[in-house]
Structure formats: structure tokens, C-alpha cells
Design a protein around this motif. Sequence first.
Motif, PDB file in Angstrom:
ATOM      1  N   ASN A  30      14.450  13.285 -10.429  1.00  0.00           N
ATOM      2  CA  ASN A  30      15.908  13.205 -10.360  1.00  0.00           C
ATOM      3  C   ASN A  30      16.364  12.043  -9.487  1.00  0.00           C
ATOM      4  O   ASN A  30      17.414  12.104  -8.875  1.00  0.00           O
ATOM      5  CB  ASN A  30      16.487  14.512  -9.821  1.00  0.00           C
ATOM      6  CG  ASN A  30      16.407  15.624 -10.834  1.00  0.00           C
ATOM      7  OD1 ASN A  30      16.313  15.360 -12.022  1.00  0.00           O
ATOM      8  ND2 ASN A  30      16.422  16.848 -10.380  1.00  0.00           N
TER       9      ASN A  30
ATOM     10  N   ARG B  76      24.368  17.494  -2.829  1.00  0.00           N
ATOM     11  CA  ARG B  76      23.221  16.935  -3.549  1.00  0.00           C
ATOM     12  C   ARG B  76      22.315  17.990  -4.179  1.00  0.00           C
ATOM     13  O   ARG B  76      21.862  17.798  -5.298  1.00  0.00           O
ATOM     14  CB  ARG B  76      22.428  16.006  -2.646  1.00  0.00           C
ATOM     15  CG  ARG B  76      23.163  14.712  -2.426  1.00  0.00           C
ATOM     16  CD  ARG B  76      22.314  13.705  -1.725  1.00  0.00           C
ATOM     17  NE  ARG B  76      23.131  12.530  -1.424  1.00  0.00           N
ATOM     18  CZ  ARG B  76      22.656  11.452  -0.874  1.00  0.00           C
ATOM     19  NH1 ARG B  76      21.393  11.382  -0.564  1.00  0.00           N
ATOM     20  NH2 ARG B  76      23.452  10.434  -0.627  1.00  0.00           N
TER      21      ARG B  76
ATOM     22  N   ASP C  86      21.500  17.873  -8.052  1.00  0.00           N
ATOM     23  CA  ASP C  86      20.087  17.787  -8.434  1.00  0.00           C
ATOM     24  C   ASP C  86      19.731  18.895  -9.427  1.00  0.00           C
ATOM     25  O   ASP C  86      19.030  18.661 -10.414  1.00  0.00           O
ATOM     26  CB  ASP C  86      19.220  17.888  -7.176  1.00  0.00           C
ATOM     27  CG  ASP C  86      17.839  17.337  -7.380  1.00  0.00           C
ATOM     28  OD1 ASP C  86      17.712  16.275  -8.012  1.00  0.00           O
ATOM     29  OD2 ASP C  86      16.873  17.961  -6.898  1.00  0.00           O
TER      30      ASP C  86
END
Length: 118
Positions: free
Chosen positions: A82, A60, A64
Motif C-alpha cells: 500500500n 492512515r 490503508d
Amino acid sequence: MPRRWAFTCGADWTSFPDNPHIQWNGNGKYKSSDILAGRYPPTMPKYVGKEEEDVPERFRPMIDKLMSAGIIQGDGSDPTGNGDIINLTHEQVRTLVFIYRGGGFDRKLEVVGLETAV
């Protein structure tokens, strides 16, 4: 894998192989000469697949960062951050992470003031 999503791989180029390079060209529908003539391909279609909740936690931060740099885009549901829904399959996430870790996005990250991977 990128070939399945209508990308051209620089590793396939005979005159100037560029292994980490990939570019979307609609499965060969668009060529460099089109770009030079001002005929640009349409925006790459949004991915359809599993949502961000399915992105493994360890990936992640990289996804991101790619969203922050504008390299990948979500659905626009969170215009100030985001939190957008990003429809990426696990294969797409793995490909993006592989390219990221190899430095394939470093120029763009540097341009927008983010730390590069390599």
C-alpha cells in the motif's frame, strides 16, 4: 461533498432512501437502467490532490485498510503493498473516513476478509 465528485447520494432517493449509500454515476449521466442493459460507466477517475504524506497520521490506518480492500486505489507505484501514491484531498479523506466509520464499506471489507468498522 460526494455530489461534488459526481456521486449520487442514496439519501436523495425518493422511492427508497438509503442514507449511507453513495455511488459514482458521472453526475447523473448513468442510471440503473444502463447497468441492467449492460452499459456500464467508465472507471471512476483517479483523484487529483494532495499526496498521502498529507493524510493525517490518525487516518492512515483506515485509508490503508480501504486500499487493501480495493475500495480506493493508488497510482500503482507499489504493486506489492500500500505504498502507492494516493492523490486525495483532505476533504476526500474526511469523507472516506466518515463513510468508513459509519459502516458504509463494511460489506466490501467483510468480503475480502478484513475487520469491519461497525
